[in-house]
Design a protein around this motif. Sequence first.
Motif, mmCIF file in Angstrom:
data_model
loop_
_atom_site.group_PDB
_atom_site.id
_atom_site.type_symbol
_atom_site.label_atom_id
_atom_site.label_comp_id
_atom_site.label_asym_id
_atom_site.label_seq_id
_atom_site.Cartn_x
_atom_site.Cartn_y
_atom_site.Cartn_z
ATOM 1 N N ALA A 30 0.903 -1.126 -0.187
ATOM 2 C CA ALA A 30 -0.141 -0.071 0.052
ATOM 3 C C ALA A 30 0.896 1.238 -0.074
ATOM 4 N N PHE A 31 0.133 2.185 -0.230
ATOM 5 C CA PHE A 31 0.975 3.556 -0.141
ATOM 6 C C PHE A 31 -0.256 4.663 0.110
ATOM 7 N N TYR A 32 0.083 5.911 0.904
ATOM 8 C CA TYR A 32 -0.647 6.738 1.336
ATOM 9 C C TYR A 32 0.009 7.986 1.772
ATOM 10 N N ASN A 33 -0.170 8.918 1.033
ATOM 11 C CA ASN A 33 -0.077 10.321 1.424
ATOM 12 C C ASN A 33 -0.700 10.902 2.180
ATOM 13 N N VAL A 34 -0.044 10.994 3.584
ATOM 14 C CA VAL A 34 -1.016 11.210 4.708
ATOM 15 C C VAL A 34 -1.181 12.920 5.039
ATOM 16 N N GLU A 35 -0.759 13.808 4.268
ATOM 17 C CA GLU A 35 -0.961 15.163 4.196
ATOM 18 C C GLU A 35 -0.572 15.838 5.394
ATOM 19 N N ASN A 36 0.813 16.182 5.364
ATOM 20 C CA ASN A 36 1.214 16.954 6.511
ATOM 21 C C ASN A 36 1.121 16.521 7.761
ATOM 22 N N LEU A 37 1.906 15.196 8.339
ATOM 23 C CA LEU A 37 2.003 14.619 9.547
ATOM 24 C C LEU A 37 3.097 15.213 10.117
#
Length: 339
Positions: A30-37
């Motif tokens: 899987a891949f996930y851009n978690v937006e500004n963690l």
Amino acid sequence: MMFRYLLLIFLLAVLGTNAQDKKYTVYGMAFYNVENLFDTVNSDDTNDEEFTPDGSYHWNEMKYENKLKNISTVLNQLGGKYCPQGPAVVGLAEVENRKVLEDLVAYGNIADKNYQIVHEESPDYRGIDVALIYNPAIFTLESHKTYPFELPEDTKYKTRDQLLVTGHISGEKVHVIVNHWPSRRAKSIRREQAAAVTRAIVDSLLNDDASAKIFVMGDFNDDPTNNSIKKVLKGKRKKSEVQNDEMYNPYWDFYAQGIGTLGYKGSWSLFDQILMSKGLIDADKKELFYWKSEIFNKDFLINQEGQFKGYPKRTHSKGIYLNGYSDHLPVITYIAKEL
């Protein structure tokens, strides 16, 4: 015992009716851009002032805790239909440092999965990095290495390193390259140059093993039909088109149907993709082989009303705190192996 971690299913749709007496183990990549963690601490060497209590986002412990809870909720559900213990690996983008990763994998929703971390600091001015977390009951880490994106003609240009992680799943070696290419604010040539870095990594791996099982995942800030993906990385829409060093891109079909992972200015883009080498689509069923890919698009991740109805529910919008998840949707690719 592995049956506690993995789901055994019949892949009749893929393997035909003659496979009724065969069972397969399924693994998620899987891949996930978690937006500004980001954490709440101001770092002297990066431009993270927005994500502090006194910054423009008034980023405090409550908001940080909510962000960890939201992202861990997504990771807890990701791939659960076929992989009850979750993905074998998850590539991540837009993480500030190792501390936020440690806080994330220890969060209650996913702490029992015992995710381990692969991370190195990048020179990005904003302080955001790529990383990979993995379930050690499924994926055995062998090594990792980072590859910088450098421009000899512009030594001041800084962006994220690319992360190569090598390990084993079910006794077989796999390589995962995690990317977050330059943004759309940069010229397209910058993403093509980033793609050339990725391409060189892939070529090196294939030179060592022509049948290497390689995943290239990330937020490419380009769609499957852009030159960086289609030409430089040699991503193909159909498995039958893939030759030698070329790569299969199952997300091209999603894009052709108007399905994306983030919305912008009234339309969908599909910047988040997972491509794979020929070794995964040509493999014998007794080896790890590609099964299918998905975009994780659950209702709770989507705005149900307002100006951005139908788009991913992000953390902030126009300075307003929404307590959302990310402006991107996760993607996951499933591989399988006959027992």
